[in-house]
Design a protein around this motif. Sequence first.
Motif, PDB file in Angstrom:
ATOM      1  N   LYS A   1      41.740  38.696 124.509  1.00 19.58           N
ATOM      2  CA  LYS A   1      42.054  39.815 123.623  1.00 19.58           C
ATOM      3  C   LYS A   1      43.489  39.635 123.114  1.00 19.58           C
ATOM      4  CE  LYS A   1      42.836  43.826 125.410  1.00 19.58           C
ATOM      5  NZ  LYS A   1      42.755  45.134 126.070  1.00 19.58           N
ATOM      6  N   ARG A   2      43.648  39.669 121.774  1.00 21.92           N
ATOM      7  CA  ARG A   2      44.962  39.494 121.145  1.00 21.92           C
ATOM      8  C   ARG A   2      45.348  40.764 120.395  1.00 21.92           C
ATOM      9  NH1 ARG A   2      46.562  33.774 121.356  1.00 21.92           N
ATOM     10  NH2 ARG A   2      48.221  34.538 120.023  1.00 21.92           N
ATOM     11  N   VAL A   3      46.631  41.119 120.445  1.00 20.99           N
ATOM     12  CA  VAL A   3      47.160  42.259 119.687  1.00 20.99           C
ATOM     13  C   VAL A   3      47.529  41.749 118.294  1.00 20.99           C
ATOM     14  CG1 VAL A   3      48.941  44.026 119.546  1.00 20.99           C
ATOM     15  CG2 VAL A   3      48.084  43.315 121.765  1.00 20.99           C
ATOM     16  N   VAL A   4      47.080  42.463 117.253  1.00 23.41           N
ATOM     17  CA  VAL A   4      47.369  42.066 115.873  1.00 23.41           C
ATOM     18  C   VAL A   4      48.021  43.235 115.153  1.00 23.41           C
ATOM     19  CG1 VAL A   4      46.374  41.274 113.694  1.00 23.41           C
ATOM     20  CG2 VAL A   4      45.398  40.477 115.864  1.00 23.41           C
ATOM     21  N   PHE A   5      49.172  42.945 114.539  1.00 25.66           N
ATOM     22  CA  PHE A   5      49.889  43.931 113.734  1.00 25.66           C
ATOM     23  C   PHE A   5      49.728  43.555 112.267  1.00 25.66           C
ATOM     24  CE2 PHE A   5      52.008  43.701 117.818  1.00 25.66           C
ATOM     25  CZ  PHE A   5      52.182  45.026 118.158  1.00 25.66           C
ATOM     26  N   ILE A   6      49.460  44.537 111.416  1.00 29.06           N
ATOM     27  CA  ILE A   6      49.300  44.292 109.984  1.00 29.06           C
ATOM     28  C   ILE A   6      50.641  44.571 109.306  1.00 29.06           C
ATOM     29  CG2 ILE A   6      48.014  44.861 107.896  1.00 29.06           C
ATOM     30  CD1 ILE A   6      46.312  43.691 110.243  1.00 29.06           C
ATOM     31  N   LEU A   7      51.191  43.561 108.628  1.00 31.72           N
ATOM     32  CA  LEU A   7      52.483  43.678 107.945  1.00 31.72           C
ATOM     33  C   LEU A   7      52.320  43.421 106.466  1.00 31.72           C
ATOM     34  CD1 LEU A   7      54.719  41.626 110.456  1.00 31.72           C
ATOM     35  CD2 LEU A   7      54.187  44.075 110.499  1.00 31.72           C
TER      36      LEU A   7
END
Length: 75
Positions: A66-72
């Motif tokens: 499981k990876r954390v993804v931030f939308i920029l």
Amino acid sequence: MLWYIGWGPSGDQSVERDNESLRLAIARGLPIHVFEKLGKNRYFDHGQWIGSGAPEFHLEPSTGRKRVVFILTKL
């Protein structure tokens, strides 16, 4: 738009430590300076970005991690 993968060298990632700092910057509307590591002591400056929304969790198909993804978004 940039999908920024959170920090965490092994196992499932979570929103703590560095990932929590990034989440807080996004929640406060602060600009985020993005650098890309090109090699030993070599980085590329992508400039300032702004985050949108809450972090997402994506499953890495090859490992089941499981990876954390931030939308920029570029300023």
